[in-house]
Write a protein that holds these residues in place. Structure first.
Motif, mmCIF file in Angstrom:
data_model
loop_
_atom_site.group_PDB
_atom_site.id
_atom_site.type_symbol
_atom_site.label_atom_id
_atom_site.label_comp_id
_atom_site.label_asym_id
_atom_site.label_seq_id
_atom_site.Cartn_x
_atom_site.Cartn_y
_atom_site.Cartn_z
ATOM 1 N N ILE A 1 0.863 -1.183 0.000
ATOM 2 C CA ILE A 1 0.000 0.000 0.000
ATOM 3 C C ILE A 1 0.897 1.231 0.000
ATOM 4 C CG2 ILE A 1 -1.639 1.344 1.362
ATOM 5 C CD1 ILE A 1 -2.915 -1.196 2.250
ATOM 6 N N TYR A 2 0.644 2.116 -0.964
ATOM 7 C CA TYR A 2 1.407 3.362 -1.057
ATOM 8 C C TYR A 2 0.703 4.432 -0.228
ATOM 9 C CZ TYR A 2 4.122 1.188 -4.763
ATOM 10 O OH TYR A 2 4.959 0.354 -5.455
ATOM 11 N N VAL A 3 1.465 5.139 0.604
ATOM 12 C CA VAL A 3 0.890 6.121 1.513
ATOM 13 C C VAL A 3 1.242 7.529 1.049
ATOM 14 C CG1 VAL A 3 0.604 6.821 3.919
ATOM 15 C CG2 VAL A 3 1.256 4.462 3.369
ATOM 16 N N LEU A 4 0.214 8.381 0.890
ATOM 17 C CA LEU A 4 0.409 9.785 0.549
ATOM 18 C C LEU A 4 0.022 10.621 1.762
ATOM 19 C CD1 LEU A 4 -1.129 9.916 -3.050
ATOM 20 C CD2 LEU A 4 1.268 9.579 -2.403
ATOM 21 N N TYR A 5 0.992 11.405 2.276
ATOM 22 C CA TYR A 5 0.755 12.242 3.454
ATOM 23 C C TYR A 5 0.540 13.689 3.000
ATOM 24 C CZ TYR A 5 2.925 8.299 5.911
ATOM 25 O OH TYR A 5 3.237 7.066 6.405
ATOM 26 N N TYR A 6 -0.563 14.317 3.455
ATOM 27 C CA TYR A 6 -0.876 15.683 3.049
ATOM 28 C C TYR A 6 -0.847 16.619 4.253
ATOM 29 C CZ TYR A 6 -2.055 14.020 -1.580
ATOM 30 O OH TYR A 6 -1.979 13.475 -2.838
ATOM 31 N N GLU A 7 -0.426 17.830 3.983
ATOM 32 C CA GLU A 7 -0.235 18.821 5.037
ATOM 33 C C GLU A 7 -1.568 19.169 5.704
ATOM 34 O OE1 GLU A 7 1.221 22.474 3.573
ATOM 35 O OE2 GLU A 7 1.595 23.340 5.538
ATOM 36 N N THR A 8 -1.557 19.238 7.032
ATOM 37 C CA THR A 8 -2.748 19.633 7.781
ATOM 38 C C THR A 8 -2.786 21.130 7.966
ATOM 39 O OG1 THR A 8 -1.564 19.324 9.858
ATOM 40 C CG2 THR A 8 -2.841 17.464 9.039
ATOM 41 N N GLY A 9 -3.978 21.643 8.266
ATOM 42 C CA GLY A 9 -4.134 23.079 8.486
ATOM 43 C C GLY A 9 -5.049 23.355 9.645
ATOM 44 N N ALA A 10 -5.221 24.632 9.959
ATOM 45 C CA ALA A 10 -6.054 25.021 11.084
ATOM 46 C C ALA A 10 -7.528 24.768 10.821
ATOM 47 C CB ALA A 10 -5.835 26.493 11.412
ATOM 48 N N GLY A 11 -7.932 24.735 9.565
ATOM 49 C CA GLY A 11 -9.341 24.502 9.248
ATOM 50 C C GLY A 11 -9.508 24.205 7.787
ATOM 51 N N SER A 12 -10.707 23.775 7.423
ATOM 52 C CA SER A 12 -10.945 23.336 6.058
ATOM 53 C C SER A 12 -10.813 24.476 5.045
ATOM 54 C CB SER A 12 -12.344 22.717 5.959
ATOM 55 O OG SER A 12 -13.322 23.669 6.320
ATOM 56 N N THR A 13 -10.973 25.726 5.452
ATOM 57 C CA THR A 13 -10.919 26.836 4.501
ATOM 58 C C THR A 13 -9.521 27.068 3.967
ATOM 59 O OG1 THR A 13 -10.623 28.380 6.349
ATOM 60 C CG2 THR A 13 -12.873 27.985 5.583
ATOM 61 N N THR A 14 -8.516 26.475 4.590
ATOM 62 C CA THR A 14 -7.140 26.638 4.109
ATOM 63 C C THR A 14 -6.843 25.738 2.920
ATOM 64 O OG1 THR A 14 -6.277 24.911 5.557
ATOM 65 C CG2 THR A 14 -6.403 27.148 6.459
ATOM 66 N N GLY A 15 -7.772 24.834 2.606
ATOM 67 C CA GLY A 15 -7.502 23.883 1.535
ATOM 68 C C GLY A 15 -6.624 22.744 1.978
ATOM 69 N N GLN A 16 -6.534 22.524 3.291
ATOM 70 C CA GLN A 16 -5.711 21.443 3.811
ATOM 71 C C GLN A 16 -6.558 20.513 4.667
ATOM 72 O OE1 GLN A 16 -3.014 24.006 5.866
ATOM 73 N NE2 GLN A 16 -1.546 24.070 4.203
ATOM 74 N N TRP A 17 -5.958 19.378 5.066
ATOM 75 C CA TRP A 17 -6.667 18.446 5.942
ATOM 76 C C TRP A 17 -7.027 19.160 7.236
ATOM 77 C CZ3 TRP A 17 -8.045 13.268 5.294
ATOM 78 C CH2 TRP A 17 -7.685 12.717 4.054
ATOM 79 N N ASN A 18 -8.225 18.859 7.724
ATOM 80 C CA ASN A 18 -8.749 19.501 8.925
ATOM 81 C C ASN A 18 -8.526 18.578 10.120
ATOM 82 O OD1 ASN A 18 -10.157 20.833 10.878
ATOM 83 N ND2 ASN A 18 -12.137 20.796 9.836
ATOM 84 N N THR A 19 -7.719 18.993 11.075
ATOM 85 C CA THR A 19 -7.374 18.128 12.192
ATOM 86 C C THR A 19 -8.562 17.782 13.072
ATOM 87 O OG1 THR A 19 -6.751 20.040 13.515
ATOM 88 C CG2 THR A 19 -5.007 18.959 12.265
ATOM 89 N N SER A 20 -9.620 18.586 13.009
ATOM 90 C CA SER A 20 -10.778 18.302 13.855
ATOM 91 C C SER A 20 -11.777 17.360 13.192
ATOM 92 C CB SER A 20 -11.489 19.609 14.241
ATOM 93 O OG SER A 20 -11.981 20.256 13.077
ATOM 94 N N GLY A 21 -11.525 16.978 11.956
ATOM 95 C CA GLY A 21 -12.411 16.034 11.273
ATOM 96 C C GLY A 21 -12.758 16.507 9.884
ATOM 97 N N ASN A 22 -12.738 15.584 8.910
ATOM 98 C CA ASN A 22 -12.961 15.931 7.516
ATOM 99 C C ASN A 22 -14.325 15.481 6.996
ATOM 100 O OD1 ASN A 22 -10.189 16.952 6.897
ATOM 101 N ND2 ASN A 22 -9.650 14.896 7.594
#
Length: 992
Positions: free
Chosen positions: A711-732
């Motif tokens: 399985i190939y794993v792709l890690y994406y940068e997290t952000g403070a919230g969904s509006t940043t265009g990044q993964w949302n640490t509080s839930g997606n």
């Protein structure tokens, strides 16, 4: 003032002497509070009685008290009871003076070897007080619940602690619990003013030779139980709802070293001696230790007793005798069991038994020696004798199954004809010669036992004379030698002639089947049908769109009534310009993260499959909106709001990838996509935030090891919230929301030629408990239309925080089937990338594998490739296990899952599956050699299960299952499972 009824005539005590003597009362004590519920059971001692025994009464189940078993009880009106004894009711005017029960002494009862259970054993110092039943009370019992969790409740209802009192002071109960053998005392204080000195009582348990007891030091909310200080002067009742619990704890045995660790048996009659050490606790006088031998796999399902030792010692060494006739094996174990108390010890370390004995079964006389079948429907009944050599005994549940060859003596298509459930080493089996058996003089029988698994010799040949002509099909001339598919949507039509012999029943369907480009019918495609019973005919067929080019295609004709497979046509050519490619697609999502000690969004997992495409990491690094999540249909359908984008910048996380691999227990299960350069076609990809390392320890990734590709794993940068265009640490992704709450996902890797795909799931269908590990999988082929997204096929389940199972795409099939002279291994791939060769490995214990041979791979390929290998190694009667080691040109390798010799009765060559447009159903027909449980599953090309039948016992012969048709046209995979045999895969095309 009332007067209690006293007995006037003394009758001698009678009690049963037990076999052994206990050295202690093995219970732990706990106090708690609860509610008292009156029993209202069957009365066994009526009102106005003192010092009276009930009759011996059945408990209703076997109850273990202090490691000994009992089935009867007797209650005494003085507030205690016994087990397994038998007392008569006393009629003397002063029974206490004769019997001494009024002393209420747990440490020195008046009669020894008597088990005593005393919830409130009332004695007196003056001889004229004590515990008695009130005029409104009784002693009663009831049995409640169902096995194995029944409860016997004995109740002393409305008791006068001073038996001269005018009203009751207390009620109390004893509860005996089946299986757990727990004891509870429960109390109801009616009137505290109705008891006073000199009234006294004891509360506790006693057993066997005194002193042997547990006595409570008071009747409060937290008393202590003592085995050295006996208290029989308790003067106050426990409060209402007080519960005293007694939990049993019997002895233990630890089985130690076996010496020697390798034991050799000479010939079939040879035995051998060995020793085994042990330690124990809680054993009593008269105990017998017995050593038991497992089977060669380490199972004690049918243990063999190999030695005994009469002892109550806490350690020792036993001499054991390994019996003749044991099969060779490396996983034998010994366990020690005791008789008093009855305890099963732990298993020893594994040891080896070697033997020069060859176990065998011989078939003898067949009666009668020949058979005449007067019609195609006629059968014949016969018997055959059998005997065995070198078999000490057959294990519990052994079934001897009898199989018959064809008229040439071949067992390639053997027929099950009878069985006998027996552990005997010789006997007679009755069997039935099947209807339709053709005339021949070379028929033979073979017997196969199940425990252990031994194949007999072949019987002597016998003759069947039949007036029935065996049905055969000869596939004839094709209308052309080349068929051209002009484009990916084009089909080609033609005709194939055939002739038959024999009789076919009404409703018979002749089906034309197309091989793959190599001429293999491992997964045939149905291309035309003809309903007919005629002995010849012509079928018009259609070669499906998207069939790959090839020069070795074949066609064969199969029938349904009876199920027969015809010969193959001559080879022909298909020319095609279409290359089928499938864009990468989402397969499943863990949307309720296993987030103990980490953020919800950090633990959410998105899975996809690359299917026909190789993915360049450089090409997708700049795409920061691979996944866009829409919380409502309005935003999704008209674009009036910004969706949440959950990918951000791709990063490297070597430490997290190492931790993932460490958690699987197998090497190389996860590969970091950022540094891989290219992710091959047919690969599974896991997309997670770069903070996934804080959550990964919450997941169980061991099931990854059963897959074929990493399985190939792709890690994406997290952000403070969904509006940043990044993964949302509080839930997606949304978890449970009441009502119907559709959520929408747009997926786009940004690969040339592959646009956006659309998916939906309903948050209202999820588990309202929001249990961690909930996941969804998607059904149907990828949708490129926003208004018709792919629906979730399965809604969240509690998965134990494991990855959702996705069928491997690269290795489509891997099977092992028995033939007349060897074992045929077959496997197929749909995608190969840089594949040098396969190394076939085998094992006799599924642990230690031995290289057998190498099979050259296809290098890089995106079309189906079929492989075969004949396994001819002499392994005796052992069951072999196989795995593939795939090695690329760089020397890197991965292992397939492990398979074993297929014991399924499902005939793969007789599988028929097609889409019936009139019924809008998928029709699948199959043939079984003998009755067996069968279930069928349907998967889409992304590996998501979209339908599954329940396992149903189907009869031997022809059977049919109808499946609901998927919503979308496309290519699907049918997976057949018969009994504990290997799964069989079959591709089907649904056209709408």
């Amino acid at each position: 003032m009332k007067k209690k009824l006293l007995s006037s005539l003394f009758i001698t005590l009678v009690y049963l002497l037990p076999i052994s003597v206990k050295s202690q009362v093995n219970y732990s004590f706990a106090a708690s509070s609860g509610a008292y519920t009156a029993n209202g059971g069957t009365s066994i001692i009526p009102s106005n009685n003192v010092d009276v025994w009930s009759s011996s009464t059945t408990i209703g189940f076997t109850f273990t008290y202090n490691c000994n078993t009992y089935t009867t009880f007797q209650a005494n009106s003085s507030g205690f009871m016994t087990l397994g004894t038998s007392y008569a009711s006393y009629t003397t005017s002063n029974p206490e003076a004769v019997i001494g029960w009024s002393t209420n002494s747990l440490s020195a009862p008046p009669v020894t070897n008597v088990p005593i259970i005393a919830p409130l054993w009332g004695g007196d110092k003056s001889g004229n007080t004590g515990m008695g039943i009130d005029a409104t009370g009784n002693v009663n019992y009831s049995l409640t619940g169902v096995a194995p969790n029944r409860v016997l409740t004995i109740e002393w209802f409305k008791m006068d602690w001073n038996w001269n009192a005018t009203s009751p002071s207390v009620s109390f109960q004893v509860k005996l619990f089946e299986t757990t053998n727990k004891i509870e005392f429960v109390y109801d204080l009616i009137n505290a003013a109705k008891y006073s000195a000199p009234n006294i009582a004891s509360i506790g348990l006693a057993d066997k030779t005194a002193p042997n007891y547990l006595s409570l030091n008071n009747s409060g909310v937290s008393p202590t139980a003592s085995s050295t200080v006996m208290t029989n002067t308790i003067a106050t009742s426990p409060v209402s709802g007080q519960i005293y619990s007694w939990t049993p704890s019997c002895g233990s045995i630890t089985t130690g070293a076996v010496n020697p660790t390798t034991i050799n048996l000479a010939g079939c009659a040879g035995t051998a001696t060995a020793t085994v050490a042990f330690t124990s606790s809680g054993m009593v006088a008269g105990n017998v230790y017995t050593a038991q031998l497992s089977d060669s796999s380490g199972s004690f399902a049918s243990p063999i007793n190999i030695g005994t030792l009469t002892s109550s010692a806490a350690s020792g060494t036993m001499t054991v005798t390994i019996p003749a006739g044991m099969i060779a094996g490396t996983n034998y174990q010994i366990q020690i069991v005791s008789s008093n108390p009855a305890v099963t010890g732990s298993a020893s370390a594994s040891f080896t038994i070697n033997t020069s004995c060859v176990q065998s079964i011989s078939l003898g006389t067949i009666t009668p020696g020949s058979f005449t079948l007067g019609s195609c429907a006629a059968t014949a009944t016969a018997t055959v004798t059998f005997s065995s050599l070198g078999v000490i005994s057959f294990g519990a549940g052994n079934i001897d199954s009898l199989f018959m060859s064809d008229e040439t003596g071949s067992f390639v298509n053997e027929v099950y004809v009878g069985s006998l459930s027996t552990t005997a080493t010789s006997g007679t089996i009755t069997f039935t010669v099947p209807a339709g058996s053709p005339t021949g003089s070379l028929y033979q029988l073979q017997l196969i036992s199940s425990n252990p698994n031994i194949e007999s010799n072949l019987s002597s040949a016998f003759t069947i004379t039949s007036s029935c002509v065996k049905p055969t099909i000869t596939t004839g001339t094709l209308s052309a030698s080349t068929y051209n598919l002009a484009n990916c949507a084009a089909t080609a039509t033609g005709t194939v002639a055939f002739t038959t012999a024999g009789t076919y029943s009404a409703g018979n369907v002749y089906t034309a089947q197309l091989s793959d480009g190599t001429g293999s019918f491992a997964n045939p495609t149905n291309i035309g049908t003809l309903t007919s019973t005629a002995s010849s005919g012509t079928i018009t067929f259609t070669i499906p769109a998207a069939t790959q080019a090839g020069t070795n295609y074949l066609i064969r004709i199969v029938s349904s009534k009876p199920v027969e497979t015809g010969s193959s046509s001559v080879s022909f050519t298909i020319t095609a310009t279409c290359v089928v490619t499938l864009c990468p697609t989402l397969t499943s999502i863990i949307l309720n993260a296993c987030n103990s000690g980490c953020n919800e969004g950090d633990g959410e997992v998105t899975l996809l499959n690359t299917l026909s495409y190789s993915i360049s990491i450089a090409a997708i690094k700049g795409n920061t909106k691979i996944i866009q999540y829409y919380g409502s249909s309005a935003v999704y359908s008209n674009g009036t709001g910004a969706p949440n984008a959950y990918t951000g910048t791709l990063t490297a996380q070597a430490a997290t990838t190492s931790a993932l691999n460490a958690g699987t227990g197998c090497s190389g299960a996860f590969v970091e996509g950022f540094t891989a350069g290219t992710i091959p076609a047919g690969s599974t990809v896991m997309m997670v935030p770069n903070t996934f390392g804080s959550c990964e320890s919450n997941y169980n990734f061991s099931n990854v090891c059963t897959g074929y590709k990493p399985i190939y794993v792709l890690y994406y940068e997290t952000g403070a919230g969904s509006t940043t265009g990044q993964w949302n640490t509080s839930g997606n992704y949304a978890n449970y929301q009441s009502g119907s709450n559709p959520k929408y996902i747009a997926f786009n890797l940004g690969i040339a030629g592959c646009g956006a795909q659309y998916f939906t799931y309903d948050a209202g269908q999820e588990n309202s408990g929001n249990v961690d590990g909930q996941a969804i999988t998607f059904s149907g082929n990828p949708s490129t239309t926003a208004t018709s997204p792919v629906n979730a096929a399965t809604y969240p389940y509690t998965s134990g925080c494991t990855l959702p199972t996705v069928l491997p795409v690269s290795l489509l099939d891997f099977t092992a089937n028995k033939t007349t002279n060897n074992i045929s291994l077959k496997w197929a791939t749909v995608v190969e990338n840089n594949n040098n060769y396969f190394e076939v490995e085998y094992s006799l214990d599924a642990v230690n594998f031995i290289p057998y041979t190498q099979v050259k791979g296809a290098g890089s390929s995106e079309s189906r490739k079929d492989y075969t290998c004949a396994f001819t190694e002499n392994i005796g009667n052992n069951t072999p296990y196989f795995r593939l080691k795939q090695v690329d040109f760089n020397g890197n390798f991965v292992y397939s899952n492990v398979i074993m010799l297929d014991n399924s009765s499902l005939n793969k060559s007789d599988l028929v599956a097609y889409y019936n447009t009139d019924k809008d159903k998928i029709v699948t027909r199959f043939n079984l050699d003998l009755p067996q449980l069968v279930n069928v599953s349907l998967y889409n090309v992304a590996g998501a299960k979209i339908q599954e039948t329940s396992p149903i016992l189907y009869s031997g012969g022809d059977n049919e299952i109808l499946l609901n048709t998927p919503d979308k046209a496309g290519i699907y995979l049918l997976v057949y499972q018969a009994g504990d045999g290997l799964a069989i895969y079959k591709k089907i095309v649904v056209v709408k």
